[in-house]
Scaffold this active site. Structure first.
Site, PDB file in Angstrom:
ATOM      1  N   HIS A   1       0.811  -1.228   0.000  1.00  0.00           N
ATOM      2  CA  HIS A   1       0.000   0.000   0.000  1.00  0.00           C
ATOM      3  C   HIS A   1       0.843   1.277   0.000  1.00  0.00           C
ATOM      4  O   HIS A   1       0.503   2.274   0.630  1.00  0.00           O
ATOM      5  CB  HIS A   1      -0.964  -0.002   1.179  1.00  0.00           C
ATOM      6  CG  HIS A   1      -2.017  -1.063   1.114  1.00  0.00           C
ATOM      7  ND1 HIS A   1      -2.532  -1.520  -0.070  1.00  0.00           N
ATOM      8  CD2 HIS A   1      -2.643  -1.772   2.103  1.00  0.00           C
ATOM      9  CE1 HIS A   1      -3.449  -2.457   0.179  1.00  0.00           C
ATOM     10  NE2 HIS A   1      -3.518  -2.635   1.485  1.00  0.00           N
TER      11      HIS A   1
ATOM     12  N   HIS B   1      -9.706   1.552   0.807  1.00  0.00           N
ATOM     13  CA  HIS B   1      -9.594   0.351   1.637  1.00  0.00           C
ATOM     14  C   HIS B   1     -10.764   0.313   2.641  1.00  0.00           C
ATOM     15  O   HIS B   1     -10.567   0.117   3.844  1.00  0.00           O
ATOM     16  CB  HIS B   1      -8.252   0.356   2.371  1.00  0.00           C
ATOM     17  CG  HIS B   1      -7.734  -1.001   2.736  1.00  0.00           C
ATOM     18  ND1 HIS B   1      -8.323  -1.785   3.694  1.00  0.00           N
ATOM     19  CD2 HIS B   1      -6.679  -1.699   2.270  1.00  0.00           C
ATOM     20  CE1 HIS B   1      -7.642  -2.908   3.818  1.00  0.00           C
ATOM     21  NE2 HIS B   1      -6.633  -2.890   2.955  1.00  0.00           N
TER      22      HIS B   1
ATOM     23  N   GLU C   1     -11.811  -3.986  -2.930  1.00  0.00           N
ATOM     24  CA  GLU C   1     -10.908  -2.928  -3.371  1.00  0.00           C
ATOM     25  C   GLU C   1     -10.623  -3.036  -4.867  1.00  0.00           C
ATOM     26  O   GLU C   1      -9.830  -3.864  -5.295  1.00  0.00           O
ATOM     27  CB  GLU C   1      -9.588  -3.012  -2.605  1.00  0.00           C
ATOM     28  CG  GLU C   1      -9.731  -3.044  -1.083  1.00  0.00           C
ATOM     29  CD  GLU C   1      -8.471  -3.583  -0.420  1.00  0.00           C
ATOM     30  OE1 GLU C   1      -7.418  -2.930  -0.545  1.00  0.00           O
ATOM     31  OE2 GLU C   1      -8.535  -4.665   0.196  1.00  0.00           O
TER      32      GLU C   1
END
Length: 326
Positions: free
Chosen positions: A89, A159, A291
């Site tokens: 991420h 998220h 996602e």
């Protein structure tokens, strides 16, 4: 300093978010005569002590890049590792930890921006992002655009952790459909295996809606991840639902529409200990993330697509969450 934002619309939806991490704090939708909370969330002051990317906008590259290294035209870039030796991420100080700026604010829509410097978390070039959250009828629209000054892989996603029951409980009681006939098998760290995308099979086949608890951990891939944490390659186009989630009481359904090629299904396998908005701690499997994104570890693996954004081009990600009350 964190700024809090509340959006509302005539359909009765209410979305609360903050500028830190562009993170969502609450989403309520009308179901019969109730306003149902459909997102997990925490108090704004607790956000920076959670490590589960709670409803944040993650980037510069969502999901995982193996060994935290990328190569492009003879150049090598070492990224900041954030999950073992891998970059998850966008690094330890990714976009989910940043203070976003408000560009414009209306009753039902907000646009935020973020500037990421050259070399931020090891990524090449400057990156400028514009993010819009909008309430449209019974939809939450997320629109993301980005430009870069040097070639760089760009892949952002929300998220968000959903639980459509309107109360805390096991999200595995929900029904889920994912419009995908292929997925990416992963290793123990969530990195896609060297093989190409594989056909969905057995418990990993979500093309027909079914309760998540059915066949739970009945496939080696689900055992590896302690549940679902897999990227599915969508068969649908942006006009078809990529996924459909239905609450345990069958009174609320959420459909996901996106222009992205993949969707990561994550069943909150490591939520335990994250702060909730009531001051207690979440447990594993209380929320599910859907996602939409480009494919994980794709910067160096052409078989997984090309996530490299070039100067002069614009990255454009659009995802729509549509709520349908029975």
């Amino acid at each position: 300093m964190t700024q809090l934002i509340t959006l509302t619309n005539e359909s009765g939806m209410q979305l609360k978010l903050m500028t830190t991490g562009a993170a969502l704090l609450s989403l309520t939708v009308p179901v019969g005569d109730e306003q149902r909370e459909v997102l997990l969330g925490c108090k704004p002051e607790d956000y920076l002590r959670q490590q589960v990317y709670l409803n944040a906008m993650v980037g510069r590259f969502a999901n995982r890049i193996a060994n935290s290294v990328i190569h492009y035209q003879g150049e090598t870039y070492h990224l900041v590792a954030s999950q073992g030796e891998n970059c998850l991420h966008g690094g330890k100080d990714g976009f989910d930890r940043r203070e976003w700026s408000i560009v414009s604010l209306q009753q039902d829509k907000v646009t935020l921006s973020l500037h990421s410097a050259d070399g931020d978390q090891g990524f090449p070039g400057e990156c400028d992002v514009t993010l819009t959250y909008a309430l449209e009828n019974n939809d939450v629209l997320i629109d993301i655009q980005a430009t870069v000054s040097k070639a760089c892989p760009v892949n952002l996603t929300c998220h968000g952790y959903f639980n459509l029951d309107g109360k805390r409980g096991d999200v595995r009681e929900h029904d889920l459909m994912v419009n995908a006939s292929r997925y990416l098998p992963i290793d123990a760290m969530g990195i896609p295996l060297s093989s190409a995308p594989q056909p969905v099979e057995a418990a990993l086949d979500l093309r027909q809606s079914r309760c998540l608890k059915e066949q739970w951990l009945s496939h080696p891939q689900l055992v590896t991840a302690k549940g679902f944490d897999h990227c599915y390659l969508l068969d649908s186009d942006a006009q078809e639902a990529a996924a459909r989630l239905t609450s345990a009481d069958a009174r609320l359904t959420m459909e996901v529409f996106t222009n992205q090629p993949g969707i990561q299904i994550y069943t909150g396998n490591y939520l335990d200990g994250a702060p909730s908005r009531d001051g207690t701690l979440y447990q594993d499997y209380e929320g599910i993330c859907l996602e939409a994104q480009l494919l994980p570890d794709s910067p160096g693996r052409p078989e997984l697509g090309d996530p490299w954004l070039l100067p002069g081009n614009t990255y454009h990600h659009q995802t729509r969450y549509r709520f349908i009350a029975a």
